[in-house]
Design a protein around this motif. Structure first.
Motif, short mmCIF file in Angstrom:
data_model
loop_
_atom_site.label_atom_id
_atom_site.label_comp_id
_atom_site.label_asym_id
_atom_site.label_seq_id
_atom_site.Cartn_x
_atom_site.Cartn_y
_atom_site.Cartn_z
N ILE A 21 -20.72 -0.66 91.68
CA ILE A 21 -21.24 -0.95 93.39
C ILE A 21 -22.42 -1.45 93.49
N ILE A 22 -22.27 -2.64 94.22
CA ILE A 22 -23.52 -3.58 94.78
C ILE A 22 -23.58 -3.34 96.23
N SER A 23 -24.62 -3.17 96.72
CA SER A 23 -24.67 -3.07 98.55
C SER A 23 -26.01 -3.58 98.76
N ASN A 24 -26.02 -3.97 100.05
CA ASN A 24 -27.31 -4.09 100.80
C ASN A 24 -27.76 -2.91 100.87
N ILE A 82 -27.46 6.00 101.06
CA ILE A 82 -27.21 6.93 99.72
C ILE A 82 -26.04 7.99 100.49
N VAL A 83 -26.25 8.30 101.49
CA VAL A 83 -25.33 9.56 101.99
C VAL A 83 -24.03 8.94 102.46
N VAL A 84 -24.06 7.71 102.94
CA VAL A 84 -22.90 6.85 103.53
C VAL A 84 -22.04 6.56 102.17
N LEU A 85 -22.68 6.00 101.22
CA LEU A 85 -21.65 5.82 99.96
C LEU A 85 -21.19 6.82 99.32
N GLY A 86 -22.20 8.20 99.17
CA GLY A 86 -21.41 9.10 98.69
C GLY A 86 -20.50 9.76 99.43
N HIS A 87 -20.32 9.75 100.69
CA HIS A 87 -19.43 10.31 101.75
C HIS A 87 -18.15 9.35 101.31
N THR A 107 -19.79 5.96 88.22
CA THR A 107 -19.73 5.06 89.20
C THR A 107 -21.60 4.54 89.22
N VAL A 108 -21.53 3.45 88.81
CA VAL A 108 -23.14 2.90 88.89
C VAL A 108 -23.47 2.14 90.07
N ILE A 109 -24.35 2.44 90.85
CA ILE A 109 -24.74 1.99 92.19
C ILE A 109 -26.02 1.27 92.15
N ASN A 110 -26.07 -0.11 92.42
CA ASN A 110 -27.25 -0.67 92.36
C ASN A 110 -27.51 -1.37 93.66
N PHE A 111 -28.48 -1.30 94.46
CA PHE A 111 -29.14 -1.86 95.47
C PHE A 111 -29.94 -3.10 94.97
N VAL A 112 -29.22 -4.16 95.04
CA VAL A 112 -30.02 -5.25 94.04
C VAL A 112 -30.80 -6.02 94.70
N GLU A 113 -31.44 -5.66 95.98
CA GLU A 113 -32.33 -6.11 96.89
C GLU A 113 -33.71 -5.58 96.29
N GLY A 114 -33.39 -4.49 95.73
CA GLY A 114 -34.58 -3.74 95.19
C GLY A 114 -35.50 -2.79 96.37
N THR A 115 -35.27 -3.07 97.68
CA THR A 115 -35.97 -2.49 98.47
C THR A 115 -35.09 -2.36 99.77
N PHE A 174 -16.11 -1.57 83.11
CA PHE A 174 -16.04 -1.20 84.20
C PHE A 174 -14.49 -1.88 84.68
N ASP A 175 -13.75 -0.89 85.56
CA ASP A 175 -12.56 -1.17 86.03
C ASP A 175 -12.56 -2.27 87.30
N SER A 176 -13.88 -2.17 87.98
CA SER A 176 -13.82 -3.20 89.13
C SER A 176 -15.26 -3.17 89.70
N LEU A 177 -15.73 -4.07 90.39
CA LEU A 177 -17.00 -4.39 90.82
C LEU A 177 -16.49 -4.04 92.53
N ILE A 178 -17.46 -3.27 93.23
CA ILE A 178 -17.17 -2.90 94.23
C ILE A 178 -18.30 -3.39 95.25
N ASN A 179 -18.25 -4.39 96.20
CA ASN A 179 -19.07 -5.10 96.99
C ASN A 179 -19.11 -4.32 98.21
N VAL A 180 -20.41 -3.59 98.80
CA VAL A 180 -20.48 -2.84 99.92
C VAL A 180 -21.50 -3.73 101.07
#
Length: 239
Positions: free
Chosen positions: A9-12, A19-24, A94-102, A138-144
């Motif tokens: 998962i990549i997300s802004n 974190i709570v939103v994605l977990g839910h 599920t690997v979650i990466n906030f790629v903006e870093g901050t 990875f089965d797929s990449l999820i863009n959030v």
């Protein structure tokens, strides 16, 4: 989506509430998530210890100026990514990466001279390494894409106080294309192509966020050009 698969998962990143939103949203749909977290978060009471106990990888982020003074620390974040990916290979994850870093703020955006209106520039190296290490798994990449339309200034504080009534989330499932798997550090052509691909995804996010702000969310660029992702969904979640 399957709970016995592997997903990236990549997300802004707008708030700790992300974190709570994605977990839910994904708790009954995906394997237990692993967040790449800033090392400073390990010192937060309860939260830091819980994340450490759940084997979340903690990343040390160094500024360019710091690395110039301490060149021996260059590449430490990639080493952490490598060690984490080795663990993730053996159990559905599920690997979650906030790629903006901050987390995004207008002040940080301006200081970074970001080309985007609502986002920080994405950092490609860690994501590229994760895909190189586990891409075929990875089965797929999820863009959030996440936004707190009524609580943009203090979303986490407002969330804890029960003031968040509306959260906008867009979820897009993408295939892990072979073109996204390569040697980011030694292949300049691949590096340039990967950065262009990630920047394009962030441009699409920026358009979606601008559309939400103006009251009309546009289609992503990929959809406009006729390319289809596996699944695209838009949801409103209430606290």
């Amino acid at each position: 989506l399957r709970k016995d698969g592997w997903y990236l998962i990549i997300s802004n990143h707008m708030s700790w509430t992300d974190i709570v939103v994605l977990g839910h949203l994904f708790r009954d749909r995906l394997p237990v998530p692993k967040f790449f977290m800033k090392h400073e978060l390990i010192y937060i009471p309860l939260l830091g210890l819980a994340c450490w106990g759940l084997d979340m990888p903690f990343m040390r982020r160094y500024s360019r100026e710091f690395l110039l003074r301490n060149p021996h620390l260059r590449g430490k974040d990639i080493e952490t990514t490598r060690n984490a990916c080795e663990k993730f290979r053996h159990i559905p994850t599920t690997v979650i990466n906030f790629v903006e870093g901050t987390r995004f703020t207008e002040q940080k955006r301006d200081a970074a001279r970001s080309r985007y209106r609502h986002l920080m520039p994405p950092k490609a190296a860690g994501l590229a390494f994760t895909l190189a290490a586990m891409g075929e798994q990875f089965d797929s990449l999820i863009n959030v894409t996440i936004r707190y339309p009524d609580n943009a200034e203090t979303p986490f504080k407002d969330f804890l106080m029960g003031r968040v009534k509306r959260i906008q989330v867009r979820i897009e499932e993408l295939p892990v294309d072979e073109a996204l798997i390569g040697d980011y550090f030694n292949d300049k052509q691949f590096k340039r192509g990967f950065q262009e691909w990630l920047n394009q995804r962030w441009q699409e996010k920026d358009e979606v966020l601008e559309g939400w702000q103006s009251g009309q969310a546009p289609l992503p660029v990929a959809a406009k050009s006729g390319e289809e992702s596996k699944e695209s969904a838009e949801a409103n979640s209430a606290n």
